[in-house]
Design a protein around this motif. Structure first.
Motif, PDB file in Angstrom:
ATOM      1  N   THR A  19       0.907  -1.081  -0.045  1.00 50.86           N
ATOM      2  CA  THR A  19       0.235  -0.105   0.173  1.00 50.86           C
ATOM      3  C   THR A  19       0.981   1.099   0.193  1.00 50.86           C
ATOM      4  OG1 THR A  19      -1.675  -1.238   1.185  1.00 50.86           O
ATOM      5  CG2 THR A  19      -1.757   1.388   1.511  1.00 50.86           C
ATOM      6  N   ALA A  20       2.047   1.388   0.708  1.00 53.75           N
ATOM      7  CA  ALA A  20       2.899   2.280   0.804  1.00 53.75           C
ATOM      8  C   ALA A  20       3.658   2.372  -0.566  1.00 53.75           C
ATOM      9  CB  ALA A  20       3.970   2.075   1.752  1.00 53.75           C
ATOM     10  N   PHE A  21       3.881   1.396  -1.149  1.00 50.11           N
ATOM     11  CA  PHE A  21       4.642   1.573  -2.704  1.00 50.11           C
ATOM     12  C   PHE A  21       3.503   2.072  -3.360  1.00 50.11           C
ATOM     13  CE2 PHE A  21       7.235  -2.455  -1.624  1.00 50.11           C
ATOM     14  CZ  PHE A  21       8.339  -1.443  -1.111  1.00 50.11           C
ATOM     15  N   GLY A  22       2.243   1.825  -3.494  1.00 50.35           N
ATOM     16  CA  GLY A  22       1.144   2.118  -4.239  1.00 50.35           C
ATOM     17  C   GLY A  22       0.763   3.834  -4.069  1.00 50.35           C
ATOM     18  N   ALA A  23       1.008   3.999  -2.941  1.00 43.62           N
ATOM     19  CA  ALA A  23       0.503   5.547  -2.672  1.00 43.62           C
ATOM     20  C   ALA A  23       1.317   6.530  -3.318  1.00 43.62           C
ATOM     21  CB  ALA A  23       0.688   5.615  -1.143  1.00 43.62           C
ATOM     22  N   ALA A  24       2.615   6.172  -3.669  1.00 45.06           N
ATOM     23  CA  ALA A  24       3.367   7.103  -4.566  1.00 45.06           C
ATOM     24  C   ALA A  24       2.859   7.318  -6.076  1.00 45.06           C
ATOM     25  CB  ALA A  24       4.794   6.658  -4.552  1.00 45.06           C
ATOM     26  N   VAL A  25       2.211   6.100  -6.447  1.00 45.96           N
ATOM     27  CA  VAL A  25       1.774   5.859  -7.887  1.00 45.96           C
ATOM     28  C   VAL A  25       1.159   7.233  -8.569  1.00 45.96           C
ATOM     29  CG1 VAL A  25       0.738   4.501  -9.649  1.00 45.96           C
ATOM     30  CG2 VAL A  25       1.842   3.323  -7.978  1.00 45.96           C
ATOM     31  N   PRO A  26       0.076   7.779  -7.940  1.00 42.60           N
ATOM     32  CA  PRO A  26      -0.659   8.790  -8.415  1.00 42.60           C
ATOM     33  C   PRO A  26       0.063  10.271  -8.477  1.00 42.60           C
ATOM     34  CG  PRO A  26      -1.724   8.246  -6.684  1.00 42.60           C
ATOM     35  CD  PRO A  26      -0.596   7.072  -6.747  1.00 42.60           C
TER      36      PRO A  26
END
Length: 375
Positions: A19-26
């Motif tokens: 989830t932490a990794f994905g939070a940076a995506v947008p």
């Protein structure tokens, strides 16, 4: 502590870190183009760099997990993930961001592959396919929840709020992991990075991943060129079918054996892709997305079971890592090859994807054959 409680802890830790990794995506595209003066190419480089490192290091992660213990390696990955969150906030420009993303690839490889080795060690043999499937959902769920969290935090507190979450979530994961019993270690670990036991199952999984990659890259575009609205919603429909099928039918590989599940799954994914590629309207495309998602989701646990059964204990870590790496390779190829064919015909792209997916029907039986292996 029972195996179920240990498994719940490692799944929670994996979900938190991804989830932490994905939070940076947008927010990375905004950061690159609006703050760092980068181009769309630089945005792509930031994401590709992570994927390339992860792909290359997964087999190493499996070996290290067996040699030093999965919990220790997951703790190292979670600590590294927290460092990455802090590195995002440093004012060191585009080169620093690319370096951060490269290190993130290391953390991803350590976390997912070590967790997969640990899961195999924990799961009762009669439920191995189901438990391996549930484990995969933790990463999938984190990558789904992360972008929504990141976008919300960005609107509330801009970049600092996103970076703070990217630090706190891995630290929470590390706290959970520190309370779990250590994973088993293997006295002798093979040096093979791509064991023979992983090649055919990996190619079969890659065939399914190729279809998924075409769907993600070109599903909405294929509909829009035919004047069909709501193309982006297809991904949500696919995701819902993917998650629901794995939760409800996750024990089928254990009960029926991997091969019958591979056959039905490949046929379902291929038919679904063909429906999307040639759909005359939204509802046919949506039905195709349901079939594709429901079919694709059980390929990984089924083929992981075959890989585990074929690989000697000293090779299992690297074999599981190689299986995931082949998935990544075919997913990436789908964007390249699919893009070339899409310039000519979107239906042709989905017809090609369906044909490649059917390759799992041929590779699956071959993958069940015994292999000779040395340490």
């Amino acid at each position: 502590m029972t195996w179920a409680r240990t498994f719940a802890g490692l799944v929670a830790a994996l979900f938190a870190t991804f989830t932490a990794f994905g939070a940076a995506v947008p927010v990375i595209p905004r950061l690159v183009t609006e703050e760092l003066g980068g181009t769309p190419f630089a945005v792509g480089a930031a994401f590709t760099s992570t994927a390339a490192v992860t792909l290359a290091l997964r087999p190493y992660g499996g070996q290290l997990a067996q040699r030093f213990g999965s919990r220790r390696l997951m703790l190292a990955g979670a600590a590294l993930a927290a460092v990455i969150g802090a590195m995002y906030a440093l004012p060191w420009g585009l080169p620093g961001l690319i370096a951060t993303r490269l290190i993130m690839g290391v953390a991803e490889a350590l976390l997912f592959t070590a967790g997969s080795v640990w899961t195999v060690q924990l799961a009762p043999e009669s439920r191995r396919g189901q438990i391996v499937g549930w484990y995969g959902l933790a990463m999938w769920g984190g990558f789904m929840a992360g972008p929504a969290l990141g976008e919300s935090l960005y609107r509330l507190g801009s970049y600092p709020a996103v970076w703070a979450a990217a630090v706190v979530l891995p630290l929470l994961a590390a706290a959970v992991l520190s309370r779990l019993p250590a994973g088993a270690r293997v006295p002798v670990v093979s040096r093979k990075l791509i064991p023979g036991a992983a090649v055919l199952p990996g190619l079969a999984l890659g065939a399914g991943a190729f279809g998924y990659g075409v769907f993600v890259g070109f599903g909405a575009l294929a509909l829009s060129t035919r004047g069909i609205a709501n193309g982006p919603v297809l991904l949500s429909v696919f995701s819902a079918a993917y998650i629901a099928t794995r939760l409800v039918a996750g024990r089928l590989p254990d009960r029926l054996g991997p091969m019958p599940v591979i056959v039905v799954s490949s046929l379902a994914e291929a038919i679904g892709l063909a429906m999307i590629g040639f759909a005359p309207g939204w509802w046919v495309a949506a039905a195709g997305a349901v079939l594709s998602g429901a079919g694709f989701t059980l390929l990984y646990p089924s083929l992981a079971m075959i890989t585990i059964s074929r690989a000697p204990e000293p090779e299992r870590g690297a074999a599981l890592g190689a299986l995931s790496s082949l998935y990544d390779i075919f997913f990436g190829l789908a964007g390249l090859v699919g893009g070339v064919v899409a310039d000519i015909s979107y239906p042709g792209t989905f017809a090609l994807a369906a044909a490649v997916v059917l390759g799992s029907l041929a590779l699956g039986p071959l993958a069940t054959r015994p292999v000779s292996s040395g340490v």
